[in-house]
Design an enzyme around this catalytic site. Structure first.
Site, PDB file in Angstrom:
ATOM      1  CG  HIS A  14       5.714  -2.504   2.210  1.00 26.19           C
ATOM      2  ND1 HIS A  14       5.170  -3.656   1.676  1.00 26.19           N
ATOM      3  CD2 HIS A  14       6.914  -2.868   2.723  1.00 26.19           C
ATOM      4  CE1 HIS A  14       6.011  -4.660   1.847  1.00 26.19           C
ATOM      5  NE2 HIS A  14       7.073  -4.210   2.481  1.00 26.19           N
ATOM      6  CG  HIS A  56       6.824  -5.680   6.965  1.00 28.43           C
ATOM      7  ND1 HIS A  56       7.301  -6.963   6.791  1.00 28.43           N
ATOM      8  CD2 HIS A  56       7.146  -5.020   5.817  1.00 28.43           C
ATOM      9  CE1 HIS A  56       7.886  -7.079   5.598  1.00 28.43           C
ATOM     10  NE2 HIS A  56       7.800  -5.915   4.983  1.00 28.43           N
ATOM     11  CD  GLU A  88       8.721  -7.781   1.982  1.00 29.94           C
ATOM     12  OE1 GLU A  88       7.573  -7.378   1.727  1.00 29.94           O
ATOM     13  OE2 GLU A  88       9.501  -7.153   2.711  1.00 29.94           O
ATOM     14  CB  SER A 116       1.178  -3.150   1.989  1.00 30.94           C
ATOM     15  OG  SER A 116       2.183  -3.793   1.231  1.00 30.94           O
TER      16      SER A 116
HETATM   17 FE   FE2 Z   1       8.680  -5.410   3.133  1.00 31.15          FE
END
Ligand code: FE2
Length: 269
Positions: free
Chosen positions: A147, A152, A192, A211
């Site tokens: 993730h 990110h 997110e 992700s």
């Molecule tokens: Fe996150």
């Protein structure tokens, strides 16, 4: 009773796997011994863990080509994370420093939104280093290194996302508990799990989408409700981090998403 540094929920895929739990504890120790500003220690991954990473990267690659917002796809190519071996945060940081100066620092697990955002304000992205359980490679109930890095890391090369991340940090410094809840919801539904329109197609830009093969396909499928771009409404929407999102917030464009969130944050702080 055996001592565990990291507690897992009984529903966690690794709950009954003693070897996995020992790995989680070992990697958590690295984060707990870390002092901000020191070189990030290497996490010694096993071949089994690298194989989990490789399987996820292989599954995500074609979906990313189809379904993520162009600015992030371009940055992902520029960052060029290893496909076969889990990259070390230390090596990723060398690349990030060439951008807006963000760096990733290790944490043992999920931190509070306030701590997370206050670090963003100092251009530090708190990142886990452990990887999800091999039995469910396309699911994790908590942020893991997939993730953090696939979701990110590339975004931290984008000047607009870096500026926005710092603005979340400034707002968090002044936020009371209620304000913090509003900030957290905006972050959740945008950086997110946000989606944008791009040449008539829905594309993902949120890290939770980038992700997750399943969630990215779902968000862009047209089969899940997409909510209008209204940040005052979004900050009143609760969310559930333990399951696929029941809807996503659709911005008219990536550029407008960033500028509108920045304007919204400027009013908050
Ligand atoms: Fe996150």
């Amino acid at each position: 009773m055996e001592y565990r540094l990291i507690e897992l929920d009984p529903e966690h895929p690794g709950f009954r796997d003693a070897r996995y739990r020992a790995r989680r504890d070992a990697i958590a120790h690295i984060a707990l011994a870390y002092r901000s500003g020191d070189p990030v220690p290497l996490a010694p991954y096993s071949e089994e863990e690298h194989a989990v990473w490789q399987g996820i990267r292989q599954a995500l690659a074609p979906v990313h080509q189809e379904s993520i917002a162009t600015p992030l796809l371009e940055l992902e190519r520029a960052l060029d994370l290893d496909q076969e071996r889990i990259p070390q945060l230390r090596d990723v940081n060398r690349r990030l420093r060439q951008g807006a100066g963000f760096s990733m620092e290790p944490v043992a697990g999920l931190v509070t939104p306030r701590i997370f955002m206050e670090h963003l304000g100092r251009r530090i992205f708190l990142s886990t280093q452990y990887i999800r359980h091999h039995s469910r490679p396309f699911y994790t109930p908590e942020p893991d290194v997939v993730h953090e890095l696939v979701g990110h890391a590339a975004s931290l090369l984008h000047p607009g996302i870096c500026a926005l991340s710092q603005a979340f940090g400034r707002a968090a410094l002044k936020a009371d508990a209620q304000d913090m809840e509003r900030l957290t919801r905006i972050y959740w539904y945008t950086l997110e799990f946000g989606v944008v329109m791009e040449q008539g197609q829905v594309k993902g830009y949120g890290a939770g989408l980038l992700s997750s093969v399943g969630e990215l396909e779902r968000a862009c499928s047209g089969e899940v409700p997409l909510l209008d771009w209204d940040l005052d409404a979004v900050c009143a929407l609760p969310y559930d981090p333990t399951t696929f999102q029941p809807y996503y917030v659709l911005a008219p464009s990536f550029e407008q998403a960033l500028s509108d969130i920045a304007a919204w944050l400027a009013v908050q702080s």
